[in-house]
Design a protein around this motif. Sequence first.
Motif, PDB file in Angstrom:
ATOM      1  N   TYR A 137       0.831  -1.210   0.000  1.00 46.97           N
ATOM      2  CA  TYR A 137       0.000   0.000   0.000  1.00 46.97           C
ATOM      3  C   TYR A 137       0.864   1.259   0.000  1.00 46.97           C
ATOM      4  O   TYR A 137       0.502   2.276  -0.612  1.00 46.97           O
ATOM      5  N   ASN A 138       2.014   1.186   0.658  1.00 46.92           N
ATOM      6  CA  ASN A 138       2.936   2.322   0.641  1.00 46.92           C
ATOM      7  C   ASN A 138       3.430   2.582  -0.776  1.00 46.92           C
ATOM      8  O   ASN A 138       3.481   3.726  -1.237  1.00 46.92           O
ATOM      9  N   ARG A 139       3.790   1.518  -1.494  1.00 51.79           N
ATOM     10  CA  ARG A 139       4.254   1.658  -2.883  1.00 51.79           C
ATOM     11  C   ARG A 139       3.135   2.213  -3.779  1.00 51.79           C
ATOM     12  O   ARG A 139       3.404   2.974  -4.713  1.00 51.79           O
ATOM     13  N   LEU A 140       1.906   1.826  -3.470  1.00 54.40           N
ATOM     14  CA  LEU A 140       0.765   2.273  -4.279  1.00 54.40           C
ATOM     15  C   LEU A 140       0.291   3.678  -3.910  1.00 54.40           C
ATOM     16  O   LEU A 140      -0.578   4.239  -4.572  1.00 54.40           O
ATOM     17  N   GLY A 141       0.856   4.232  -2.842  1.00 50.73           N
ATOM     18  CA  GLY A 141       0.434   5.568  -2.411  1.00 50.73           C
ATOM     19  C   GLY A 141      -0.816   5.571  -1.568  1.00 50.73           C
ATOM     20  O   GLY A 141      -1.361   6.641  -1.283  1.00 50.73           O
ATOM     21  N   ALA A 142      -1.281   4.392  -1.159  1.00 55.48           N
ATOM     22  CA  ALA A 142      -2.470   4.292  -0.287  1.00 55.48           C
ATOM     23  C   ALA A 142      -1.980   4.319   1.159  1.00 55.48           C
ATOM     24  O   ALA A 142      -1.977   3.305   1.868  1.00 55.48           O
ATOM     25  N   TYR A 143      -1.569   5.491   1.617  1.00 57.10           N
ATOM     26  CA  TYR A 143      -0.840   5.588   2.875  1.00 57.10           C
ATOM     27  C   TYR A 143      -1.703   5.268   4.095  1.00 57.10           C
ATOM     28  O   TYR A 143      -1.197   4.688   5.073  1.00 57.10           O
ATOM     29  N   ASP A 144      -2.972   5.648   4.068  1.00 58.02           N
ATOM     30  CA  ASP A 144      -3.831   5.328   5.209  1.00 58.02           C
ATOM     31  C   ASP A 144      -3.946   3.814   5.396  1.00 58.02           C
ATOM     32  O   ASP A 144      -3.889   3.311   6.529  1.00 58.02           O
ATOM     33  N   LEU A 145      -4.110   3.090   4.295  1.00 58.82           N
ATOM     34  CA  LEU A 145      -4.172   1.628   4.373  1.00 58.82           C
ATOM     35  C   LEU A 145      -2.823   1.055   4.832  1.00 58.82           C
ATOM     36  O   LEU A 145      -2.780   0.092   5.597  1.00 58.82           O
ATOM     37  N   ALA A 146      -1.734   1.670   4.372  1.00 61.09           N
ATOM     38  CA  ALA A 146      -0.405   1.209   4.779  1.00 61.09           C
ATOM     39  C   ALA A 146      -0.223   1.369   6.289  1.00 61.09           C
ATOM     40  O   ALA A 146       0.307   0.468   6.959  1.00 61.09           O
ATOM     41  N   ILE A 147      -0.680   2.500   6.834  1.00 61.59           N
ATOM     42  CA  ILE A 147      -0.572   2.728   8.282  1.00 61.59           C
ATOM     43  C   ILE A 147      -1.420   1.717   9.044  1.00 61.59           C
ATOM     44  O   ILE A 147      -0.985   1.159  10.068  1.00 61.59           O
ATOM     45  N   ASP A 148      -2.622   1.454   8.555  1.00 64.11           N
ATOM     46  CA  ASP A 148      -3.490   0.459   9.225  1.00 64.11           C
ATOM     47  C   ASP A 148      -2.795  -0.899   9.305  1.00 64.11           C
ATOM     48  O   ASP A 148      -2.822  -1.566  10.343  1.00 64.11           O
ATOM     49  N   GLN A 149      -2.193  -1.313   8.217  1.00 67.77           N
ATOM     50  CA  GLN A 149      -1.557  -2.629   8.170  1.00 67.77           C
ATOM     51  C   GLN A 149      -0.321  -2.696   9.071  1.00 67.77           C
ATOM     52  O   GLN A 149      -0.109  -3.691   9.782  1.00 67.77           O
ATOM     53  N   ILE A 150       0.493  -1.630   9.076  1.00 71.49           N
ATOM     54  CA  ILE A 150       1.696  -1.665   9.915  1.00 71.49           C
ATOM     55  C   ILE A 150       1.309  -1.592  11.383  1.00 71.49           C
ATOM     56  O   ILE A 150       1.991  -2.173  12.249  1.00 71.49           O
ATOM     57  N   ASN A 151       0.214  -0.898  11.694  1.00 71.84           N
ATOM     58  CA  ASN A 151      -0.264  -0.874  13.087  1.00 71.84           C
ATOM     59  C   ASN A 151      -0.691  -2.266  13.543  1.00 71.84           C
ATOM     60  O   ASN A 151      -0.450  -2.665  14.687  1.00 71.84           O
ATOM     61  N   ASN A 152      -1.320  -3.004  12.632  1.00 71.66           N
ATOM     62  CA  ASN A 152      -1.699  -4.390  12.968  1.00 71.66           C
ATOM     63  C   ASN A 152      -0.464  -5.236  13.260  1.00 71.66           C
ATOM     64  O   ASN A 152      -0.455  -6.060  14.185  1.00 71.66           O
ATOM     65  N   ALA A 153       0.572  -5.013  12.465  1.00 70.13           N
ATOM     66  CA  ALA A 153       1.811  -5.768  12.678  1.00 70.13           C
ATOM     67  C   ALA A 153       2.450  -5.395  14.020  1.00 70.13           C
ATOM     68  O   ALA A 153       2.928  -6.266  14.753  1.00 70.13           O
ATOM     69  N   ILE A 154       2.428  -4.111  14.354  1.00 70.74           N
ATOM     70  CA  ILE A 154       3.031  -3.656  15.606  1.00 70.74           C
ATOM     71  C   ILE A 154       2.267  -4.202  16.813  1.00 70.74           C
ATOM     72  O   ILE A 154       2.864  -4.494  17.860  1.00 70.74           O
TER      73      ILE A 154
END
Length: 364
Positions: A132-149
């Motif tokens: 999602y970060n590569r695609l520029g969908a930053y909000d989705l990228a943050i959601d996913q990394i928060n799940n990982a954390i």
Amino acid sequence: MNSKSLTILFWAVISLCMDTSCVKRYGKYEMYNQLSIGQLELSGLSLDLDEPLHAEFVIQYLLQEKRKHWDGVSPRVARKLTEQLGTEPYICFLLAEYYFDQREYDLALQHLNTPVEGMPELEVYDLKSKIYNRLGAYDLAIDQINNAILINSSNSTLFDQKANIYLHMKDSLSALTYYKQAWSLDQSKLDIPVKVARLYADQGELEEAISWLDRVDLDQSSPEVRAVKIKIYRSQGMDLEANAILKGQLDKGDLSSGKELVNFFKARHKADSVLHYASVILEQDSVNRDAMMDKAEMYDLKGYFSSSIQYYEQVLEIDSLDQEAIEGVRKVNGKIAYLRKIRERKESIPTFDIASPELKKTLD
């Protein structure tokens, strides 16, 4: 080497590789380390799509190929594996990694979103965040990394990745927060202080930027650390400190640091300093074309034309078609010819002795 010697060498290599010290075991499969001698090469696992595929074997094959940057996996192979073993959780995840590295983000997400139970949860969140970060969908990228954390809050890499996402969102304050958290969890990652220093430097907080770079041992750090530190020193007008770093690197054989010093003094029209550092470079690399050209140009500026031509001709000895050197010789020879003509003209003008009796008679 004759054929008999080659055969002996081949079987010696085979015997060596069959020794148990060369074997790694992955599950119930043995995999030999890659070994190369001349043209003889023994590689690890290989895949035959015409044979029945076993999940554990394919997993080890894909892990092997991942380490080799997927050299043995083509889109056709990936499709075949998806068709035959696409319900195997870890194979599905590894294929998603393959497609991510191939920049096929839709296919990577398709594999990650396949309803297969048993995929590594943290790694899936991490990979989705990267996609999602590569695609520029930053909000989705943050959601996913928060799940990982939430799964592993002591993983420095996850906080580093979160900071990178915020940096792409132009939120430098949040990026700073998470870079610092990543550094607090793992101080072996020397790139993190560089990122923090760069952000502080961009904000004009130069003392803070330098303090972050000082957390890294300059002699053991990457060229990027030194480059950022030099940039910060330059921005503060601390040229002596910046040049000291470059000189230290040049003394260790880093010719790019020497070139940077040459360019610095060129821009400030310090011909003697340019000549000095160009000479230091040539002491370490006697056929360094740029250093020869630098000396030729500086000697030209100082009016030492024969020395200038000498270095231009050294360049031409290496490459007789070097247009810049050819033009340099032509230009310097033109100056020499012009000065010779001026001198000859001066010498041709007659001189008069005002005190001579003959001249005095004429004047009377």
